[in-house]
Design a protein around this motif. Structure first.
Motif, PDB file in Angstrom:
ATOM      1  N   HIS A 143      -6.054 -14.920   3.944  1.00 43.59           N
ATOM      2  CA  HIS A 143      -7.431 -15.196   3.540  1.00 43.59           C
ATOM      3  C   HIS A 143      -7.536 -16.581   2.906  1.00 43.59           C
ATOM      4  O   HIS A 143      -6.704 -16.964   2.083  1.00 43.59           O
ATOM      5  CB  HIS A 143      -7.914 -14.141   2.541  1.00 43.59           C
ATOM      6  CG  HIS A 143      -8.271 -12.846   3.177  1.00 43.59           C
ATOM      7  ND1 HIS A 143      -7.415 -11.776   3.205  1.00 43.59           N
ATOM      8  CD2 HIS A 143      -9.391 -12.450   3.822  1.00 43.59           C
ATOM      9  CE1 HIS A 143      -7.994 -10.773   3.832  1.00 43.59           C
ATOM     10  NE2 HIS A 143      -9.191 -11.161   4.217  1.00 43.59           N
ATOM     11  N   THR A 183      -4.616 -10.593   7.965  1.00 43.06           N
ATOM     12  CA  THR A 183      -5.357 -11.675   8.616  1.00 43.06           C
ATOM     13  C   THR A 183      -6.827 -11.654   8.252  1.00 43.06           C
ATOM     14  O   THR A 183      -7.511 -12.661   8.339  1.00 43.06           O
ATOM     15  CB  THR A 183      -5.249 -11.562  10.147  1.00 43.06           C
ATOM     16  OG1 THR A 183      -5.827 -10.329  10.565  1.00 43.06           O
ATOM     17  CG2 THR A 183      -3.816 -11.657  10.603  1.00 43.06           C
ATOM     18  N   LYS A 195      -0.636 -20.522  10.726  1.00 46.96           N
ATOM     19  CA  LYS A 195       0.418 -20.483  11.762  1.00 46.96           C
ATOM     20  C   LYS A 195       1.741 -20.993  11.195  1.00 46.96           C
ATOM     21  O   LYS A 195       2.800 -20.408  11.439  1.00 46.96           O
ATOM     22  CB  LYS A 195       0.010 -21.308  12.972  1.00 46.96           C
ATOM     23  CG  LYS A 195       1.036 -21.269  14.082  1.00 46.96           C
ATOM     24  CD  LYS A 195       0.594 -22.065  15.283  1.00 46.96           C
ATOM     25  CE  LYS A 195       1.656 -22.037  16.365  1.00 46.96           C
ATOM     26  NZ  LYS A 195       1.250 -22.802  17.542  1.00 46.96           N
ATOM     27  N   ASN A 255      -5.798 -15.503  16.765  1.00 51.47           N
ATOM     28  CA  ASN A 255      -4.631 -16.319  17.085  1.00 51.47           C
ATOM     29  C   ASN A 255      -3.313 -15.638  16.743  1.00 51.47           C
ATOM     30  O   ASN A 255      -2.296 -15.907  17.369  1.00 51.47           O
ATOM     31  CB  ASN A 255      -4.711 -17.669  16.363  1.00 51.47           C
ATOM     32  CG  ASN A 255      -5.707 -18.589  17.009  1.00 51.47           C
ATOM     33  OD1 ASN A 255      -5.539 -18.967  18.157  1.00 51.47           O
ATOM     34  ND2 ASN A 255      -6.753 -18.934  16.297  1.00 51.47           N
ATOM     35  N   LYS A 303     -10.744 -16.126  13.392  1.00 58.06           N
ATOM     36  CA  LYS A 303      -9.865 -17.001  14.184  1.00 58.06           C
ATOM     37  C   LYS A 303      -8.393 -16.705  13.930  1.00 58.06           C
ATOM     38  O   LYS A 303      -7.595 -16.718  14.848  1.00 58.06           O
ATOM     39  CB  LYS A 303     -10.178 -18.458  13.871  1.00 58.06           C
ATOM     40  CG  LYS A 303     -11.572 -18.861  14.247  1.00 58.06           C
ATOM     41  CD  LYS A 303     -11.538 -20.149  15.004  1.00 58.06           C
ATOM     42  CE  LYS A 303     -12.947 -20.596  15.312  1.00 58.06           C
ATOM     43  NZ  LYS A 303     -13.315 -20.350  16.671  1.00 58.06           N
ATOM     44  N   ILE A 304      -8.028 -16.451  12.686  1.00 57.78           N
ATOM     45  CA  ILE A 304      -6.624 -16.180  12.380  1.00 57.78           C
ATOM     46  C   ILE A 304      -6.194 -14.875  13.037  1.00 57.78           C
ATOM     47  O   ILE A 304      -5.138 -14.807  13.663  1.00 57.78           O
ATOM     48  CB  ILE A 304      -6.379 -16.156  10.856  1.00 57.78           C
ATOM     49  CG1 ILE A 304      -6.578 -17.566  10.290  1.00 57.78           C
ATOM     50  CG2 ILE A 304      -4.985 -15.629  10.540  1.00 57.78           C
ATOM     51  CD1 ILE A 304      -6.478 -17.661   8.793  1.00 57.78           C
ATOM     52  N   ARG A 358      -7.164 -19.469   4.347  1.00 58.43           N
ATOM     53  CA  ARG A 358      -6.295 -20.486   4.964  1.00 58.43           C
ATOM     54  C   ARG A 358      -6.891 -20.955   6.287  1.00 58.43           C
ATOM     55  O   ARG A 358      -7.591 -20.210   6.966  1.00 58.43           O
ATOM     56  CB  ARG A 358      -4.919 -19.899   5.248  1.00 58.43           C
ATOM     57  CG  ARG A 358      -4.218 -19.309   4.053  1.00 58.43           C
ATOM     58  CD  ARG A 358      -3.076 -20.201   3.656  1.00 58.43           C
ATOM     59  NE  ARG A 358      -2.053 -19.693   2.794  1.00 58.43           N
ATOM     60  CZ  ARG A 358      -2.185 -19.201   1.587  1.00 58.43           C
ATOM     61  NH1 ARG A 358      -3.367 -19.013   1.099  1.00 58.43           N
ATOM     62  NH2 ARG A 358      -1.156 -18.857   0.861  1.00 58.43           N
ATOM     63  N   SER A 359      -6.576 -22.171   6.656  1.00 61.18           N
ATOM     64  CA  SER A 359      -6.978 -22.659   7.977  1.00 61.18           C
ATOM     65  C   SER A 359      -6.043 -22.050   9.022  1.00 61.18           C
ATOM     66  O   SER A 359      -4.961 -21.556   8.691  1.00 61.18           O
ATOM     67  CB  SER A 359      -6.878 -24.193   8.028  1.00 61.18           C
ATOM     68  OG  SER A 359      -5.517 -24.591   7.995  1.00 61.18           O
ATOM     69  N   THR A 360      -6.441 -22.107  10.272  1.00 65.87           N
ATOM     70  CA  THR A 360      -5.625 -21.546  11.347  1.00 65.87           C
ATOM     71  C   THR A 360      -4.277 -22.251  11.442  1.00 65.87           C
ATOM     72  O   THR A 360      -3.241 -21.596  11.595  1.00 65.87           O
ATOM     73  CB  THR A 360      -6.372 -21.653  12.693  1.00 65.87           C
ATOM     74  OG1 THR A 360      -7.669 -21.073  12.532  1.00 65.87           O
ATOM     75  CG2 THR A 360      -5.652 -20.914  13.790  1.00 65.87           C
ATOM     76  N   ASP A 361      -4.282 -23.574  11.338  1.00 66.52           N
ATOM     77  CA  ASP A 361      -3.027 -24.334  11.420  1.00 66.52           C
ATOM     78  C   ASP A 361      -2.088 -24.001  10.270  1.00 66.52           C
ATOM     79  O   ASP A 361      -0.888 -23.810  10.468  1.00 66.52           O
ATOM     80  CB  ASP A 361      -3.303 -25.845  11.431  1.00 66.52           C
ATOM     81  CG  ASP A 361      -3.993 -26.303  12.705  1.00 66.52           C
ATOM     82  OD1 ASP A 361      -3.853 -25.612  13.739  1.00 66.52           O
ATOM     83  OD2 ASP A 361      -4.671 -27.341  12.666  1.00 66.52           O
ATOM     84  N   LYS A 362      -2.636 -23.932   9.072  1.00 68.06           N
ATOM     85  CA  LYS A 362      -1.820 -23.603   7.890  1.00 68.06           C
ATOM     86  C   LYS A 362      -1.275 -22.181   8.009  1.00 68.06           C
ATOM     87  O   LYS A 362      -0.096 -21.937   7.712  1.00 68.06           O
ATOM     88  CB  LYS A 362      -2.672 -23.756   6.622  1.00 68.06           C
ATOM     89  CG  LYS A 362      -1.928 -23.483   5.352  1.00 68.06           C
ATOM     90  CD  LYS A 362      -0.967 -24.590   5.011  1.00 68.06           C
ATOM     91  CE  LYS A 362      -0.350 -24.331   3.646  1.00 68.06           C
ATOM     92  NZ  LYS A 362       0.801 -25.165   3.399  1.00 68.06           N
TER      93      LYS A 362
END
Length: 110
Positions: free
Chosen positions: A17, A47, A25, A71, A67-68, A19-23
């Motif tokens: 919760h 997620t 991952k 993904n 999104k998380i 967090r960005s998707t990149d972070k």
């Protein structure tokens, strides 16, 4: 069955919760690797479910998965971690339901 019912001890819990998707991952891959090499086998990843959005022209409410969460299902097949993962299962309601997953790792034989 034990994994899905939560009968296996959770070695680590990660909450994505905020967090960005990149972070998220990067955290996912780092967590899988560190747990695999430290013989921690059961990880709970939270997620989140996503958001409920209402269409302005109707009263219908739809659940848009985040999104998380979307993904996450792809990350388990990443070449770097896929061979370390034995099983992925949605978590029981008491652990977060649709917004959480159990990842059970293979034994590290090295």
């Amino acid at each position: 069955k034990k994994l899905k019912r939560g009968k296996i001890q959770i070695d680590k819990k990660i909450d994505f919760h905020g967090r960005s998707t990149d972070k998220a991952k990067k955290i996912f891959i780092k967590t899988i690797n560190s747990c695999f090499y430290s013989n921690k086998r059961c990880i709970l990843f939270v997620t989140g479910k996503g958001m409920k959005k209402t269409n302005h022209h109707s009263t219908e409410i739809k659940l848009f998965y985040g999104k998380i969460r979307e993904n996450f299902q792809r990350w388990v097949f990443e070449k770097e971690v896929a061979h370390k993962i034995l099983k992925v299962a949605p978590a029981d309601f008491s652990y977060g339901g649709d917004g959480a997953f159990f990842v059970y790792l293979r034994k590290n034989k090295h």
